[in-house]
Design a protein around this motif. Structure first.
Motif, PDB file in Angstrom:
ATOM      1  N   VAL A 139       4.355   1.787  -9.750  1.00  0.00           N
ATOM      2  CA  VAL A 139       5.135   0.718 -10.340  1.00  0.00           C
ATOM      3  C   VAL A 139       4.222  -0.532 -10.196  1.00  0.00           C
ATOM      4  N   VAL A 140       4.124  -0.046 -11.343  1.00  0.00           N
ATOM      5  CA  VAL A 140       3.003  -1.764 -11.560  1.00  0.00           C
ATOM      6  C   VAL A 140       3.456  -3.379 -11.927  1.00  0.00           C
ATOM      7  N   THR A 141       3.044  -3.583 -11.305  1.00  0.00           N
ATOM      8  CA  THR A 141       3.180  -5.583 -10.855  1.00  0.00           C
ATOM      9  C   THR A 141       2.529  -6.793 -11.233  1.00  0.00           C
ATOM     10  N   ASP A 142       2.924  -7.283 -11.607  1.00  0.00           N
ATOM     11  CA  ASP A 142       2.286  -8.867 -12.194  1.00  0.00           C
ATOM     12  C   ASP A 142       1.767  -9.232 -11.376  1.00  0.00           C
ATOM     13  N   GLY A 143       2.362  -9.862 -10.507  1.00  0.00           N
ATOM     14  CA  GLY A 143       1.524 -10.483  -8.909  1.00  0.00           C
ATOM     15  C   GLY A 143       1.637  -9.840  -8.013  1.00  0.00           C
ATOM     16  N   TYR A 144       1.540 -10.689  -6.513  1.00  0.00           N
ATOM     17  CA  TYR A 144       1.562  -9.314  -5.475  1.00  0.00           C
ATOM     18  C   TYR A 144       2.722 -10.422  -4.571  1.00  0.00           C
ATOM     19  N   GLY A 145       3.528 -11.049  -5.366  1.00  0.00           N
ATOM     20  CA  GLY A 145       4.904 -12.032  -4.209  1.00  0.00           C
ATOM     21  C   GLY A 145       6.481 -10.998  -3.986  1.00  0.00           C
ATOM     22  N   ARG A 146       7.202 -11.920  -3.071  1.00  0.00           N
ATOM     23  CA  ARG A 146       8.538 -11.306  -2.572  1.00  0.00           C
ATOM     24  C   ARG A 146       9.286 -11.429  -4.159  1.00  0.00           C
TER      25      ARG A 146
ATOM     26  N   PHE B 199       5.726   2.724   0.116  1.00  0.00           N
ATOM     27  CA  PHE B 199       4.087   2.346   0.678  1.00  0.00           C
ATOM     28  C   PHE B 199       3.747   0.983  -0.257  1.00  0.00           C
ATOM     29  N   ALA B 200       3.832  -0.081  -0.078  1.00  0.00           N
ATOM     30  CA  ALA B 200       3.605  -1.240  -0.635  1.00  0.00           C
ATOM     31  C   ALA B 200       2.775  -1.989  -0.891  1.00  0.00           C
ATOM     32  N   TYR B 201       1.884  -2.576  -2.060  1.00  0.00           N
ATOM     33  CA  TYR B 201       0.894  -2.946  -1.673  1.00  0.00           C
ATOM     34  C   TYR B 201       0.016  -3.874  -0.678  1.00  0.00           C
ATOM     35  N   ASN B 202       0.927  -4.961  -0.526  1.00  0.00           N
ATOM     36  CA  ASN B 202       1.140  -5.687   1.029  1.00  0.00           C
ATOM     37  C   ASN B 202       2.636  -6.237   1.583  1.00  0.00           C
ATOM     38  N   ASP B 203       2.562  -6.922   1.919  1.00  0.00           N
ATOM     39  CA  ASP B 203       3.436  -6.886   2.909  1.00  0.00           C
ATOM     40  C   ASP B 203       5.147  -8.210   1.696  1.00  0.00           C
ATOM     41  N   LEU B 204       4.314  -9.154   1.353  1.00  0.00           N
ATOM     42  CA  LEU B 204       4.893 -10.145   0.461  1.00  0.00           C
ATOM     43  C   LEU B 204       6.321  -8.589  -0.695  1.00  0.00           C
ATOM     44  N   ILE B 205       5.412  -8.313  -1.344  1.00  0.00           N
ATOM     45  CA  ILE B 205       5.970  -7.075  -1.648  1.00  0.00           C
ATOM     46  C   ILE B 205       6.410  -6.075  -1.426  1.00  0.00           C
ATOM     47  N   ALA B 206       6.148  -6.032  -0.302  1.00  0.00           N
ATOM     48  CA  ALA B 206       7.267  -5.410   0.667  1.00  0.00           C
ATOM     49  C   ALA B 206       8.959  -5.493   1.262  1.00  0.00           C
TER      50      ALA B 206
ATOM     51  N   SER C   9       0.389  -1.812  -7.774  1.00  0.00           N
ATOM     52  CA  SER C   9      -0.509  -1.183  -8.899  1.00  0.00           C
ATOM     53  C   SER C   9      -0.541  -2.060  -9.947  1.00  0.00           C
ATOM     54  N   ARG C  10      -1.900  -2.143 -10.379  1.00  0.00           N
ATOM     55  CA  ARG C  10      -2.409  -3.117 -11.231  1.00  0.00           C
ATOM     56  C   ARG C  10      -3.069  -2.255 -12.312  1.00  0.00           C
ATOM     57  N   THR C  11      -3.035  -2.046 -13.349  1.00  0.00           N
ATOM     58  CA  THR C  11      -3.703  -1.854 -14.461  1.00  0.00           C
ATOM     59  C   THR C  11      -5.264  -2.775 -14.675  1.00  0.00           C
ATOM     60  N   GLY C  12      -6.304  -1.824 -15.066  1.00  0.00           N
ATOM     61  CA  GLY C  12      -7.566  -1.889 -15.235  1.00  0.00           C
ATOM     62  C   GLY C  12      -8.914  -2.573 -14.141  1.00  0.00           C
ATOM     63  N   ARG C  13      -9.631  -2.581 -13.715  1.00  0.00           N
ATOM     64  CA  ARG C  13     -11.193  -3.128 -13.021  1.00  0.00           C
ATOM     65  C   ARG C  13     -10.338  -1.870 -12.016  1.00  0.00           C
TER      66      ARG C  13
ATOM     67  N   ALA D 180      10.642  -7.545  -5.147  1.00  0.00           N
ATOM     68  CA  ALA D 180      11.878  -6.777  -6.045  1.00  0.00           C
ATOM     69  C   ALA D 180      12.359  -6.381  -7.132  1.00  0.00           C
ATOM     70  N   HIS D 181      11.280  -6.734  -8.656  1.00  0.00           N
ATOM     71  CA  HIS D 181      11.785  -6.570  -9.060  1.00  0.00           C
ATOM     72  C   HIS D 181      11.291  -5.203 -10.119  1.00  0.00           C
TER      73      HIS D 181
END
Length: 343
Positions: free
Chosen positions: A217-224, A245-252, A184-188, A228-229
């Motif tokens: 869970v909010v993440t700073d980015g969209y990477g692996r 359910f992850a925003y993208n495959d790398l987060i998954a 998830s993201r904050t804003g916009r 994990a964090h």
């Protein structure tokens, strides 16, 4: 020296104009004459001078694709599809990297390299509608990505809310009831993460399940590493899910790494679904179930739109919002439900 139109004309016994008509695929050539010229082209190995052809039309024959990050395999795969689609129109693609920075997105959207390229396909992250409506004289533009805009440009994007709902519905069918959302993201509010979160929430509510904010869970980015964090944070707060359910495959992929380190099995303890269907999703120790956008259709629609604008010499009278298809690629991380919805 290379083979010229004159050489082909002499071999076929026709005029140079007739050869030109065949090479440029003009309609008013008889099938017999077209076959005759094509045979001469094949025999001599003639290749048209695409640069000269574009220059005669006042163009460079180059279009640009600007993406936020090369480190994400989704954008690399999409770029390959755009290059293939452009080649079918005899265009070369210049690929630009904005690094997801607003200043870079503004630079390319407002006509940077306008003297080099004929048009731009842009996948922005931070630009707002007002940034795009102020464009003047910067050439044709087509937008990619799932952010929502009210700008007067064609925008190619899948239905993120519907795709997210399909992913969550699949997990519910597996009997999962505590389904987390990572990324998830904050804003916009018009960002893709918000649209996918909206789909997550709507589908849970449609099944009478609570959309528990403690599972978001909010993440700073969209990477692996972000995945994990995020999974670590979720488990450390005691909000153990039975599905993700992850925003993208790398987060998954990052989330599955943390689950393995914590001694939790996928899909036994936690089923996981990603988004993007990158190649990596198919070849992990546990292959990833994921939403698979039709990247070839996205690329084809974007290039076709840009080429049509170049041909017409003007943007579309009304911006188009085509919806390329998508499907859920079901694999080992969340396999198909058995009868009755059992795990």
């Amino acid at each position: 020296m290379g083979v010229s139109l004159k050489d082909v004309a002499q071999r076929a016994g026709v005029s140079v104009k007739t050869v030109s008509n065949v090479v440029n695929n003009y309609q008013h050539v008889t099938p017999g004459m077209r076959a005759r010229v094509q045979q001469a082209i094949d025999e001599l190995g003639y290749r048209p001078n695409l640069t000269a052809r574009h220059l005669r039309k006042g163009r460079t024959g180059i279009i640009a694709l600007a993406v936020p990050e090369f480190g994400n395999p989704y954008f690399a795969e999409l770029a390959g599809a755009v290059i293939d689609a452009a080649a079918r129109h005899d265009y070369t693609v210049l690929v630009d990297h904005t690094a997801g920075l607003r200043e870079n997105e503004l630079l390319v959207s407002q006509g940077f390299r306008a003297q080099v390229i004929d048009g731009l396909i842009l996948s922005p992250i931070h630009l707002e509608t007002e940034d795009l409506t102020g464009r003047t004289g910067a050439g044709p533009l087509v937008l990619l990505g799932e952010r929502e805009y009210e700008a007067p440009y064609d925008h190619i994007a899948i239905d993120n809310v519907a795709a997210a709902r399909e992913a969550v519905a699949h997990l519910v069918a597996l009997g999962r009831r505590r389904i987390a959302f990572l990324g998830s993201r904050t804003g916009r509010e018009r960002q893709p993460a918000h649209l996918r979160l909206r789909g997550w929430r709507q589908e849970l509510e449609a099944h009478g399940l609570p959309a528990d904010d403690s599972l978001v869970v909010v993440t700073d980015g969209y990477g692996r590493a972000d995945g994990a964090h995020a999974m670590e944070a979720l488990l450390d707060r005691g909000a153990a899910p039975d599905a993700v359910f992850a925003y993208n495959d790398l987060i998954a992929v990052g989330a599955m790494r943390t689950l393995a380190e914590r001694g939790l099995s996928v899909p036994g303890d936690v089923a996981v679904v990603g988004f993007d269907d990158i190649e990596e999703a198919r070849y992990g120790t546990v292959s990833l179930t994921t939403v698979s956008p039709d990247k070839e259709a996205i690329a084809r629609l974007a290039v076709d739109s840009l080429v049509a604008q170049l041909k017409d010499g003007a943007p579309p009278s009304a911006p188009r919002r085509p919806r390329p298809g998508h499907h859920l690629a079901v694999r080992e991380s969340a396999p198909a439900a058995r009868p009755g919805g059992d795990r």
